[in-house]
Design a protein around this motif. Structure first.
Motif, PDB file in Angstrom:
ATOM      1  N   LEU A  83       2.996   1.518  -6.814  1.00  0.00           N
ATOM      2  CA  LEU A  83       2.254   2.642  -7.379  1.00  0.00           C
ATOM      3  C   LEU A  83       2.428   3.872  -6.490  1.00  0.00           C
ATOM      4  CD1 LEU A  83      -1.135   0.941  -8.421  1.00  0.00           C
ATOM      5  CD2 LEU A  83       0.711   1.703  -9.935  1.00  0.00           C
ATOM      6  N   GLU A  85       1.574   7.044  -4.166  1.00  0.00           N
ATOM      7  CA  GLU A  85       0.576   7.194  -3.102  1.00  0.00           C
ATOM      8  C   GLU A  85      -0.521   8.168  -3.555  1.00  0.00           C
ATOM      9  OE1 GLU A  85       0.513   8.707   1.578  1.00  0.00           O
ATOM     10  OE2 GLU A  85       2.411   8.337   0.549  1.00  0.00           O
ATOM     11  N   ASP A 203      -1.534  -2.545  -6.333  1.00  0.00           N
ATOM     12  CA  ASP A 203      -0.498  -2.382  -5.321  1.00  0.00           C
ATOM     13  C   ASP A 203      -1.066  -2.745  -3.953  1.00  0.00           C
ATOM     14  OD1 ASP A 203       1.223  -1.414  -3.364  1.00  0.00           O
ATOM     15  OD2 ASP A 203       1.723   0.419  -4.450  1.00  0.00           O
ATOM     16  N   TYR A 274      -5.176   1.578 -12.329  1.00  0.00           N
ATOM     17  CA  TYR A 274      -4.212   1.585 -11.242  1.00  0.00           C
ATOM     18  C   TYR A 274      -4.966   1.488  -9.924  1.00  0.00           C
ATOM     19  CZ  TYR A 274      -2.092   3.731 -15.307  1.00  0.00           C
ATOM     20  OH  TYR A 274      -1.689   3.985 -16.596  1.00  0.00           O
ATOM     21  N   VAL A 276      -4.680   0.984  -5.883  1.00  0.00           N
ATOM     22  CA  VAL A 276      -3.846   1.002  -4.685  1.00  0.00           C
ATOM     23  C   VAL A 276      -4.652   0.434  -3.515  1.00  0.00           C
ATOM     24  CG1 VAL A 276      -2.540   2.428  -3.078  1.00  0.00           C
ATOM     25  CG2 VAL A 276      -2.558   3.005  -5.516  1.00  0.00           C
ATOM     26  N   ASN A 278      -2.685  -1.021  -0.714  1.00  0.00           N
ATOM     27  CA  ASN A 278      -1.776  -0.996   0.435  1.00  0.00           C
ATOM     28  C   ASN A 278      -2.275   0.036   1.450  1.00  0.00           C
ATOM     29  OD1 ASN A 278       0.312  -0.775   2.254  1.00  0.00           O
ATOM     30  ND2 ASN A 278       1.927  -0.612   0.717  1.00  0.00           N
ATOM     31  N   LYS A 281      -0.625   3.375   2.066  1.00  0.00           N
ATOM     32  CA  LYS A 281      -0.714   4.401   1.018  1.00  0.00           C
ATOM     33  C   LYS A 281      -2.116   5.016   0.923  1.00  0.00           C
ATOM     34  CE  LYS A 281       2.928   2.583  -1.974  1.00  0.00           C
ATOM     35  NZ  LYS A 281       3.289   2.215  -3.362  1.00  0.00           N
TER      36      LYS A 281
END
Length: 294
Positions: A83, A85, A203, A274, A276, A278, A281
């Protein structure tokens, strides 16, 4: 005392970052591109440069294209969905409807399906409204070829982007309903706000646990989310934020940021989520990043 070359670069820096970020979907890589652009700018014969903005955009585009091609290999080896950042953005980004849509997670993911040159042409033409001759100079193609690429890229994106533009207030209201249901572990409340064919992309980059494939369907997604919450012994809290010019949610575990979630909303329900997680990121979700089309 600063020198003229530095002054010109600083004056255009936010624009150049926005160009690079929209082409790459990565702030870290966009910063690397700006560093490369700066090195080429200070080595240039600036007295011979008639249009500094166009010259800098051209260098940035060329460096971003080079970076896109190397990123392709990284993404192929990436663990799970990749995905863009997320960036915490200032209120002026959200107020600029065209800019907010161009950096939205939903559209950035559509841009991921374009070939590198198609993406560069689409961004420069559709987002920054550059002329075909200027784009041709930046991507190393003829104006006629750029026109064809622009037409093909626009048709490709239009077939995949959200059908209608949803206001920030509507997205915020739908996300608030989702947040209340999530905080209350309200199964029916979650099902009510999710479209039946909703898709979750998460992600974790192989660093944090995340679904390695898209999770499709409201029932499956709710079980995935509530099951994940049920397995943690940490305290989950959620709060509203604005990322990439659009409403989002920041999720914390025991007060530490766990991830950022954004949504694609259509007809009053969430069709795409979505998430995120990680950590690499999440370095730009607490301090604002300036974006501009000018």
């Amino acid at each position: 005392m600063s020198d003229p070359a530095t002054d010109v670069f600083v004056a255009h820096r936010n624009l150049l970052f926005t160009v690079a970020y929209e082409m790459l979907g990565s702030a870290a890589d966009a910063e690397d591109v700006l560093q490369e652009t700066w090195l080429r700018w200070v080595e240039a014969d600036q007295g011979a440069v008639r249009d500094e903005r166009a010259y800098l955009v051209r260098i940035t585009t060329r460096q971003a294209l080079n970076r896109l091609r190397t990123m392709k290999r990284r993404k192929e080896a990436y663990v799970g969905p990749w995905l863009p950042e997320p960036l915490l953005t200032a209120p002026d980004v959200a107020e600029d409807v065209e800019l907010a849509e161009s950096v939205s997670m939903a559209l950035m993911l559509v841009l991921e399906t374009l070939a590198p040159t198609e993406r560069a042409v689409f961004v420069l033409r559709e987002v920054f409204e550059l002329g075909y001759d200027e784009i041709a100079d930046a991507v190393g193609k003829s104006s006629a070829a750029v026109r064809q690429i622009a037409h093909r890229a626009r048709r490709h994106v239009d077939a995949r982007r959200p059908r209608a533009t949803v206001s920030a207030s509507e997205t915020r209201a739908v996300l608030a309903s989702f947040q209340r249901a999530l905080d209350g572990r309200d199964l029916q409340g979650l099902l009510d706000v999710l479209a039946p064919d909703v898709v979750l992309l998460s992600d974790g980059g192989g660093v944090k646990q995340a679904a390695l494939r898209p999770v499709s369907g409201a029932g499956k997604l709710v079980r995935f989310i509530l099951g994940g919450i049920g397995r943690t012994e940490q305290t989950l809290t959620t709060g509203p934020t604005v990322v990439n010019g659009n409403p989002g949610l920041v999720l914390r575990l025991d007060g530490e940021i766990d991830g950022v979630m954004t949504a694609r909303v259509e007809d009053g329900r969430i069709t795409g989520l979505y998430y995120v997680r990680n950590p690499e990121k999440l370095t730009r979700v607490e301090s604002e990043t300036a974006l501009t089309l000018n």
